[in-house]
Design an enzyme around this catalytic site. Structure first.
Site, mmCIF file in Angstrom:
data_model
loop_
_atom_site.group_PDB
_atom_site.id
_atom_site.type_symbol
_atom_site.label_atom_id
_atom_site.label_comp_id
_atom_site.label_asym_id
_atom_site.label_seq_id
_atom_site.Cartn_x
_atom_site.Cartn_y
_atom_site.Cartn_z
ATOM 1 N N CYS A 1 11.616 9.821 -5.607
ATOM 2 C CA CYS A 1 11.916 11.053 -6.324
ATOM 3 C C CYS A 1 12.088 12.190 -5.326
ATOM 4 O O CYS A 1 11.635 12.122 -4.192
ATOM 5 C CB CYS A 1 10.789 11.392 -7.295
ATOM 6 S SG CYS A 1 10.370 10.065 -8.442
ATOM 7 N N ARG A 44 18.615 10.372 -2.685
ATOM 8 C CA ARG A 44 17.388 9.589 -2.773
ATOM 9 C C ARG A 44 17.383 8.693 -4.006
ATOM 10 O O ARG A 44 16.572 7.785 -4.103
ATOM 11 C CB ARG A 44 16.172 10.536 -2.804
ATOM 12 C CG ARG A 44 16.000 11.330 -1.525
ATOM 13 C CD ARG A 44 14.920 12.387 -1.668
ATOM 14 N NE ARG A 44 13.599 11.806 -1.800
ATOM 15 C CZ ARG A 44 12.789 11.511 -0.784
ATOM 16 N NH1 ARG A 44 13.203 11.714 0.448
ATOM 17 N NH2 ARG A 44 11.594 11.010 -0.979
ATOM 18 N N TRP A 81 13.079 9.200 -10.282
ATOM 19 C CA TRP A 81 13.438 7.777 -10.260
ATOM 20 C C TRP A 81 12.316 7.055 -10.981
ATOM 21 O O TRP A 81 11.174 7.057 -10.537
ATOM 22 C CB TRP A 81 13.580 7.295 -8.820
ATOM 23 C CG TRP A 81 14.280 5.980 -8.630
ATOM 24 C CD1 TRP A 81 15.616 5.767 -8.490
ATOM 25 C CD2 TRP A 81 13.665 4.695 -8.504
ATOM 26 N NE1 TRP A 81 15.874 4.438 -8.306
ATOM 27 C CE2 TRP A 81 14.693 3.753 -8.305
ATOM 28 C CE3 TRP A 81 12.342 4.235 -8.555
ATOM 29 C CZ2 TRP A 81 14.455 2.389 -8.145
ATOM 30 C CZ3 TRP A 81 12.107 2.879 -8.406
ATOM 31 C CH2 TRP A 81 13.153 1.967 -8.197
ATOM 32 N N ASN A 95 5.882 13.109 -6.890
ATOM 33 C CA ASN A 95 6.486 11.896 -6.348
ATOM 34 C C ASN A 95 5.349 10.963 -5.961
ATOM 35 O O ASN A 95 4.431 11.364 -5.256
ATOM 36 C CB ASN A 95 7.336 12.228 -5.122
ATOM 37 C CG ASN A 95 8.093 11.020 -4.597
ATOM 38 O OD1 ASN A 95 8.173 9.988 -5.256
ATOM 39 N ND2 ASN A 95 8.656 11.156 -3.419
ATOM 40 N N GLY A 96 5.405 9.714 -6.424
ATOM 41 C CA GLY A 96 4.349 8.761 -6.129
ATOM 42 C C GLY A 96 3.856 8.091 -7.388
ATOM 43 O O GLY A 96 4.521 8.090 -8.431
ATOM 44 N N GLU A 122 22.312 -9.092 6.398
ATOM 45 C CA GLU A 122 22.644 -7.685 6.181
ATOM 46 C C GLU A 122 24.007 -7.534 5.505
ATOM 47 O O GLU A 122 24.194 -6.673 4.634
ATOM 48 C CB GLU A 122 22.617 -6.929 7.512
ATOM 49 C CG GLU A 122 23.047 -5.476 7.446
ATOM 50 C CD GLU A 122 22.172 -4.602 6.566
ATOM 51 O OE1 GLU A 122 22.587 -3.476 6.258
ATOM 52 O OE2 GLU A 122 21.060 -5.048 6.180
ATOM 53 N N LYS A 135 24.565 -5.514 1.962
ATOM 54 C CA LYS A 135 25.499 -4.408 1.746
ATOM 55 C C LYS A 135 26.412 -4.700 0.560
ATOM 56 O O LYS A 135 26.691 -3.826 -0.256
ATOM 57 C CB LYS A 135 26.351 -4.163 2.994
ATOM 58 C CG LYS A 135 25.631 -3.440 4.086
ATOM 59 C CD LYS A 135 25.286 -2.015 3.682
ATOM 60 C CE LYS A 135 24.057 -1.545 4.425
ATOM 61 N NZ LYS A 135 22.807 -2.112 3.950
ATOM 62 N N GLU A 171 24.406 -4.305 -2.649
ATOM 63 C CA GLU A 171 23.976 -2.930 -2.915
ATOM 64 C C GLU A 171 25.069 -2.082 -3.539
ATOM 65 O O GLU A 171 24.814 -1.343 -4.496
ATOM 66 C CB GLU A 171 23.520 -2.263 -1.607
ATOM 67 C CG GLU A 171 22.151 -2.675 -1.138
ATOM 68 C CD GLU A 171 21.785 -1.990 0.170
ATOM 69 O OE1 GLU A 171 20.639 -1.531 0.298
ATOM 70 O OE2 GLU A 171 22.666 -1.903 1.070
ATOM 71 N N HIS A 229 21.900 -27.562 2.909
ATOM 72 C CA HIS A 229 20.603 -27.777 2.260
ATOM 73 C C HIS A 229 20.532 -27.079 0.902
ATOM 74 O O HIS A 229 19.464 -26.632 0.484
ATOM 75 C CB HIS A 229 19.470 -27.303 3.169
ATOM 76 C CG HIS A 229 19.378 -28.083 4.442
ATOM 77 N ND1 HIS A 229 18.878 -29.361 4.511
ATOM 78 C CD2 HIS A 229 19.770 -27.763 5.706
ATOM 79 C CE1 HIS A 229 18.941 -29.804 5.752
ATOM 80 N NE2 HIS A 229 19.475 -28.850 6.507
ATOM 81 N N LYS A 277 17.136 5.889 -1.691
ATOM 82 C CA LYS A 277 17.276 5.878 -0.237
ATOM 83 C C LYS A 277 15.953 5.573 0.451
ATOM 84 O O LYS A 277 15.887 4.766 1.364
ATOM 85 C CB LYS A 277 17.816 7.234 0.234
ATOM 86 C CG LYS A 277 18.025 7.334 1.752
ATOM 87 C CD LYS A 277 19.084 6.361 2.226
ATOM 88 C CE LYS A 277 19.341 6.490 3.712
ATOM 89 N NZ LYS A 277 20.272 5.456 4.191
#
Length: 597
Positions: A2, A30, A75, A101-102, A471, A475, A478, A494, A592
């Site tokens: 947040c 964020r 968020w 926030n938290g 990675e 991407k 995301e 496998h 973020k």
């Protein structure tokens, strides 16, 4: 995750709300699902809405009067996105407004006790207990600052909290395991989760520490510890300006930040490689010696950078493992005073990574943070810190910070072992220009055109390329919202090979190292099953007969080919997402900086 903004100073009324809205806009990266603000004067006026900031803006009256204000982008953690669950939250009598926030871990216990005392709740959030606790203290006769402290003392969990009280010109705030930064301007004062929220007004900041309380008024700032004693904190100057955090004409922050990678790498390298004696000198790590063993702890993209870094250390004969930070302090992982625990975290505020580093600190292990943000929690809580110097990264999907992390860890492996060479230094220095050449000539957009309608995307690599395969898949997931998987190429047979079809392009990192022949074998495996092959390679002649498309990278040191290969994969993901019309800078459900566990 947040975003918090607080302000008081010379700007009043409509201008105050404009400062808050500008701050919230700068914190959009964020991630959020609702937003709101509270303006304090003789009363507290609250405006909030589910959805984009434009929805909040429509709720604001033409005229606003106030002397202090707080704002928030939420968020969701407790309770779904809604107007009611949006912050700020208020007390029963509306005299107190709070943003947070938290996570308040004991909120249910507090809520039950408050409801038993007659307090009525409107939302499903854990945050709403805080204004009610402040209200209860005010009703007992406490002054606002004392009431705020008393309420905070009852909270368990992680939090950054800011509050305003009617008839009071201050914004009160504190933090515990969640970021909060103070901005000091000319007769104006700011509180925020991150520097970009107020950077257009001031670049003078104070990075608050856990357990500290701050009150800002139009006449000044007061920072105190948990016992109420004044604390003298250093004021630092942020080295980048608001233009660094803008789009600079690009359609998306992500594309801008991909194109900033040559500059970011030059900054990461600045002053560290020494050509005269073929060494790496990292001044801030003076006194840190070659470790007996190394544990990397990280999350997401930083975890993939850590996987790459761990291979570099193992190649130098140091026992090295990489752990997901979220599992580190709950698993029975052997760690002692001979272990160097390295937390890789872009923001330096990632809750899981901080938890892992704190666990290592309790045991007595040496700790090192590799981070991008000066003054962040990780930097303050570890024995050593190495900054990657990538500059502000606004897009949720990490790009330039991943490349900078890889380069930083490559240098770290040599600085701590002394195993360097002229060829290594020369290749390091060439990287920025080589990245630029990829950006100038890449055919990634053409590849994206070809496979935008694919059912899924596979990414494979061996050795140092395996983390880049992971990675590359991350991407793609995301920002395109499409299925993608990355794995070491040897794992194809496998299980994953069962998913390969003519509609699943396979991106193969095939570079001129000792794994090239085995990678060719893996490429032939998927080729024989009809899957399109996209080779990301510095040996195009070797793969041309097997690949449907070739994304070429310049020849470089074998350790740095994965850094260059990743640039091509970033571009492919970007162009696929762009064609699909995705929200590239703010992907759904993602934030973020993940500051809750």
């Amino acid at each position: 995750m947040c975003g918090i903004i607080g302000y008081t100073g010379t700007q009043m009324g409509e201008e105050l709300s404009e400062v808050l809205m500008n701050g919230l806009s700068s914190l959009e990266y964020r991630g959020y699902d609702s937003a709101g603000m509270a303006i304090a004067n003789a009363t507290v006026s609250v405006y909030k809405s589910e959805g984009e900031l434009s929805e909040l803006e429509q709720t604001l009256p033409t005229t606003l009067e106030g002397i202090a204000g707080i704002g928030h982008t939420r968020w969701s953690t407790h309770g779904p996105p809604s107007d009611t669950n949006a912050h700020p939250h208020t007390s029963c009598n509306g005299r107190v407004a709070v943003v947070h926030n938290g996570i308040v871990e004991n909120y249910q216990e507090l809520r039950d006790a408050l409801e038993a005392d007659g307090h009525e709740f409107e939302s499903d959030t854990d945050t709403e207990v805080i204004p009610h606790l402040i209200e209860a203290a005010l009703e007992r006769g406490d002054k606002p600052e004392t009431a705020f402290r008393r309420a905070i003392s009852r909270l368990e969990g992680s939090y950054a909290v800011a509050a305003v009280v009617s008839g009071d010109e201050a914004v009160y705030a504190t933090r515990h395991q969640s970021p909060l930064v103070l901005g000091i301007g000319d007769d104006s004062y700011f509180l925020a989760s991150d520097v970009p929220a107020f950077l257009e007004y001031t670049d003078n900041v104070v990075y608050l520490e856990d357990g500290q309380f701050v009150s800002i008024t139009p006449s000044g700032v007061e920072i105190t510890n948990g016992q109420g004693s004044l604390v003298d904190m250093p004021v630092e100057t942020v080295e980048w300006d608001i233009e660094d955090a803008g789009k600079s004409g690009y359609d998306h922050y992500m594309l801008k930040e991909i194109n900033e990678q040559p500059h970011a790498l030059r900054e990461c390298l600045r002053g560290r490689p020494r050509e005269l004696d073929a060494s790496i000198e990292i001044d801030e790590l003076e006194g840190l010696e070659r470790p007996e063993r190394v544990h990397f702890v990280a999350c997401g993209t930083s975890y993939h950078a850590a996987l790459y870094g761990a291979r570099l250390f193992r190649e130098q004969g140091i026992q090295t493992n990489t752990f997901l930070a979220s599992e580190y302090d709950v698993d029975a992982i052997p760690v002692d005073e001979e272990t160097l625990v390295v937390g890789v975290t872009q923001s330096g505020e990632t809750a899981d990574t901080l938890g892992a580093l704190r666990a290592a600190n309790r045991i007595g292990a040496e700790t090192l943070s590799v981070t991008n943000v000066v003054g962040c929690s990780a930097a303050r809580e570890t024995d050593y810190v190495m900054y990657i110097r990538a500059g502000p990264e606004i897009g949720v999907a990490a790009t330039k910070t991943f490349a900078s992390q890889q380069v930083a860890l490559a240098m770290l492996s040599r600085a701590l072992t002394g195993a360097c060479s002229s060829a290594f230094i020369k290749a390091l220095r060439a990287l920025p220009d080589q990245v630029q050449s990829i950006l100038d000539t890449s055919q990634a957009a053409t590849v994206a055109d070809e496979y935008v309608d694919a059912d899924a995307y596979f990414f494979i690599g061996r050795g140092y390329n395996a983390p880049v395969a992971l990675e590359g898949a991350l991407k793609m997931k995301e920002i395109t919202y499409k299925h993608a998987e990355g794995f070491p190429a040897g794992e194809l047979k496998h299980g994953p090979l069962a998913l390969v079809t003519e509609r699943t392009p396979v991106f193969s990192m095939l570079t001129g190292d000792s794994n090239a022949e085995k990678m060719l074998g893996n490429v032939r495996e998927v080729e024989s099953r009809g899957a399109p092959i996209v080779a990301v390679t510095d040996v195009p002649a070797q793969v041309a007969t097997h690949a449907d498309h070739v994304l070429e990278i310049p020849n470089t040191h074998r350790l740095f080919a994965p850094i260059l290969a990743n640039i091509q994969l970033q571009l492919v993901s970007y162009w696929v997402a762009n064609q699909l019309g995705r929200s590239i800078d703010k992907p759904r459900n993602l934030a973020k900086s993940v500051t809750v566990e």
